[in-house]
Design a protein around this motif. Structure first.
Motif, PDB file in Angstrom:
ATOM      1  N   ASP A 118       0.832  -1.203   0.000  1.00  0.00           N
ATOM      2  CA  ASP A 118       0.000   0.000   0.000  1.00  0.00           C
ATOM      3  C   ASP A 118       0.868   1.254   0.000  1.00  0.00           C
ATOM      4  O   ASP A 118       1.997   1.261   0.501  1.00  0.00           O
ATOM      5  N   GLY A 119       0.312   2.312  -0.548  1.00  0.00           N
ATOM      6  CA  GLY A 119       0.951   3.616  -0.472  1.00  0.00           C
ATOM      7  C   GLY A 119       2.208   3.748  -1.304  1.00  0.00           C
ATOM      8  O   GLY A 119       3.150   4.421  -0.883  1.00  0.00           O
ATOM      9  N   THR A 120       2.262   3.112  -2.457  1.00  0.00           N
ATOM     10  CA  THR A 120       3.436   3.239  -3.323  1.00  0.00           C
ATOM     11  C   THR A 120       3.299   4.476  -4.200  1.00  0.00           C
ATOM     12  O   THR A 120       2.218   4.804  -4.679  1.00  0.00           O
ATOM     13  N   SER A 121       4.406   5.160  -4.384  1.00  0.00           N
ATOM     14  CA  SER A 121       4.422   6.350  -5.241  1.00  0.00           C
ATOM     15  C   SER A 121       5.556   6.262  -6.252  1.00  0.00           C
ATOM     16  O   SER A 121       6.131   7.277  -6.636  1.00  0.00           O
ATOM     17  N   TYR A 122       5.887   5.050  -6.642  1.00  0.00           N
ATOM     18  CA  TYR A 122       6.958   4.880  -7.615  1.00  0.00           C
ATOM     19  C   TYR A 122       6.444   5.222  -9.012  1.00  0.00           C
ATOM     20  O   TYR A 122       5.300   4.921  -9.362  1.00  0.00           O
ATOM     21  N   PRO A 123       7.289   5.822  -9.821  1.00  0.00           N
ATOM     22  CA  PRO A 123       6.863   6.099 -11.204  1.00  0.00           C
ATOM     23  C   PRO A 123       6.867   4.822 -12.040  1.00  0.00           C
ATOM     24  O   PRO A 123       7.576   3.857 -11.733  1.00  0.00           O
ATOM     25  N   CYS A 124       6.085   4.839 -13.076  1.00  0.00           N
ATOM     26  CA  CYS A 124       6.018   3.691 -13.982  1.00  0.00           C
ATOM     27  C   CYS A 124       7.353   3.559 -14.716  1.00  0.00           C
ATOM     28  O   CYS A 124       7.918   4.545 -15.202  1.00  0.00           O
ATOM     29  N   LEU A 125       7.860   2.323 -14.784  1.00  0.00           N
ATOM     30  CA  LEU A 125       9.172   2.085 -15.388  1.00  0.00           C
ATOM     31  C   LEU A 125       9.111   1.914 -16.900  1.00  0.00           C
ATOM     32  O   LEU A 125      10.156   1.702 -17.523  1.00  0.00           O
ATOM     33  N   ALA A 126       7.928   1.989 -17.491  1.00  0.00           N
ATOM     34  CA  ALA A 126       7.851   1.925 -18.947  1.00  0.00           C
ATOM     35  C   ALA A 126       8.449   3.190 -19.543  1.00  0.00           C
ATOM     36  O   ALA A 126       8.326   4.286 -18.975  1.00  0.00           O
ATOM     37  N   HIS A 127       9.125   3.027 -20.652  1.00  0.00           N
ATOM     38  CA  HIS A 127       9.765   4.175 -21.285  1.00  0.00           C
ATOM     39  C   HIS A 127       8.727   5.235 -21.659  1.00  0.00           C
ATOM     40  O   HIS A 127       7.642   4.921 -22.148  1.00  0.00           O
ATOM     41  N   PHE A 128       9.081   6.496 -21.401  1.00  0.00           N
ATOM     42  CA  PHE A 128       8.266   7.658 -21.769  1.00  0.00           C
ATOM     43  C   PHE A 128       6.918   7.664 -21.039  1.00  0.00           C
ATOM     44  O   PHE A 128       5.916   8.130 -21.568  1.00  0.00           O
TER      45      PHE A 128
END
Length: 345
Positions: A262-272
């Motif tokens: 819960d509570g993750t704020s990681y950015p998406c690792l897909a390019h662009f």
């Protein structure tokens, strides 16, 4: 009008009834004579095996009896063996056979002269791959994959759909493409049903009733989506040219396991992609789950690729769109920034 104990009517229907039965009898006889099989049957019964057709017997009989017999045979031949219609039927059959032979000859010449490469699906390797991936048990029947139980229903269906569609696209130009159709239609589809039934603790029949045979699942907007190829769609596939297909190895040898964090704020690792509303997934590789070395040809499927072991159990955050694309095989790990994996204990 009543006279005594009997009733009498002023109108008579005997003629109408007689005419009705006469018309019915004529129609029945006419329909019967139109059947070539019936005519031949009765002609064979009435014209064969009669001793009056023997010359020794005919010479000893009165001429009137012989003439009557000959007239009877002529009548039988006239009604039960119409030579004109018989000849016409044989001629039509002969013309149809000649036309079919011409079409076959034309089709054969085109196949031999046209420059077209056709291959065969390695049936033994496909069956071994299905068994190795865990789609079937030791008896060759579909079974659930418990590693997928932690995923959403849509992600489970997307993963099976990715494997099925890639197989169909990769082998679409093969002569025995029907084998792959059977694997996707039966093994993968029912393996998906059993996995969904195992997750929801219900029977296979209840899972089929809920998701339908086309494996429909609701999206975020509540609309039904179909990711798995339908039976009608699979049936219409085939006779396509090979055009840069995506290999099935990446989808088959890798499973994304969703983590309950819960509570993750990681950015998406897909390019662009700059979205921060993501979900964490852990990569699980097939060779590590089975503890098999991909270089071992006896245990591993010959020609089946494998993802490098360094990516096993790595965690990556993905947004809903790119997670769906990765499950469906629209993107691969090459479209992911593998240098930004997240460490999760």
């Amino acid at each position: 009008m009543r006279r005594g104990e009997e009733f009498e009517f002023d109108f008579r229907i005997e003629k109408e009834v007689q005419q009705l039965f006469r018309d019915w009898a004529e129609e029945t006889v006419a329909e019967y004579f139109e059947s070539r099989e019936h005519c031949q049957y009765w002609h064979r019964l009435l014209a064969s095996g009669d001793f009056l057709s023997l010359n020794r017997v005919r010479d000893q009989l009165p001429p009137a009896l012989v003439d009557s017999y000959d007239k009877l045979q002529e009548t039988i031949d006239k009604f039960f063996m119409p030579m004109g219609g018989h000849d016409m039927t044989e001629q039509e059959e002969r013309l149809a056979e000649e036309e079919e032979e011409k079409q076959y000859e034309k089709r054969t010449v085109e196949e031999l002269t046209e420059l077209k490469m056709r291959a065969n699906v390695p049936i033994d390797l496909v069956r071994k791959t299905v068994k190795l991936a865990g789609f079937t048990n030791s008896m060759g029947r579909p079974r659930p994959m418990k590693l997928l139980l932690c995923l959403d229903d849509a992600d489970i269906i997307r993963w099976y759909a990715s494997v099925g569609r890639r197989w169909l696209d990769f082998f679409c130009c093969c002569r025995n493409f029907k084998v792959v159709k059977t694997v996707v239609t039966y093994h993968l589809r029912f393996c998906c049903f059993l996995t969904l039934a195992e997750k929801h603790e219900c029977t296979k029949r209840q899972a089929i009733s809920h998701f339908t045979k086309d494996l429909k699942v609701a999206n975020d907007d509540g609309m039904a989506e179909v990711h798995f190829p339908t039976e009608r769609e699979i049936k219409m596939m085939g006779d396509k040219n090979l055009s840069d297909p995506k290999p099935v190895d990446g989808a088959l040898t890798m499973i994304l396991v969703r983590l309950a964090v819960d509570g993750t704020s990681y950015p998406c690792l897909a390019h662009f992609c700059a979205k921060t509303e993501t979900v964490l997934y852990r990569i699980r590789l097939l060779q590590n789950r089975l503890n098999i070395d991909p270089l071992n040809e006896k245990k591993w499927v010959n020609g089946l690729g494998a993802i490098h072991e360094s990516l096993n159990k790595k965690c990556l955050p993905l947004c809903s769109m790119h997670a769906s694309d990765l499950f469906l095989g629209k993107i691969t790990l090459q479209d992911i920034d593998c240098t930004q994996f997240v460490d999760v204990e």
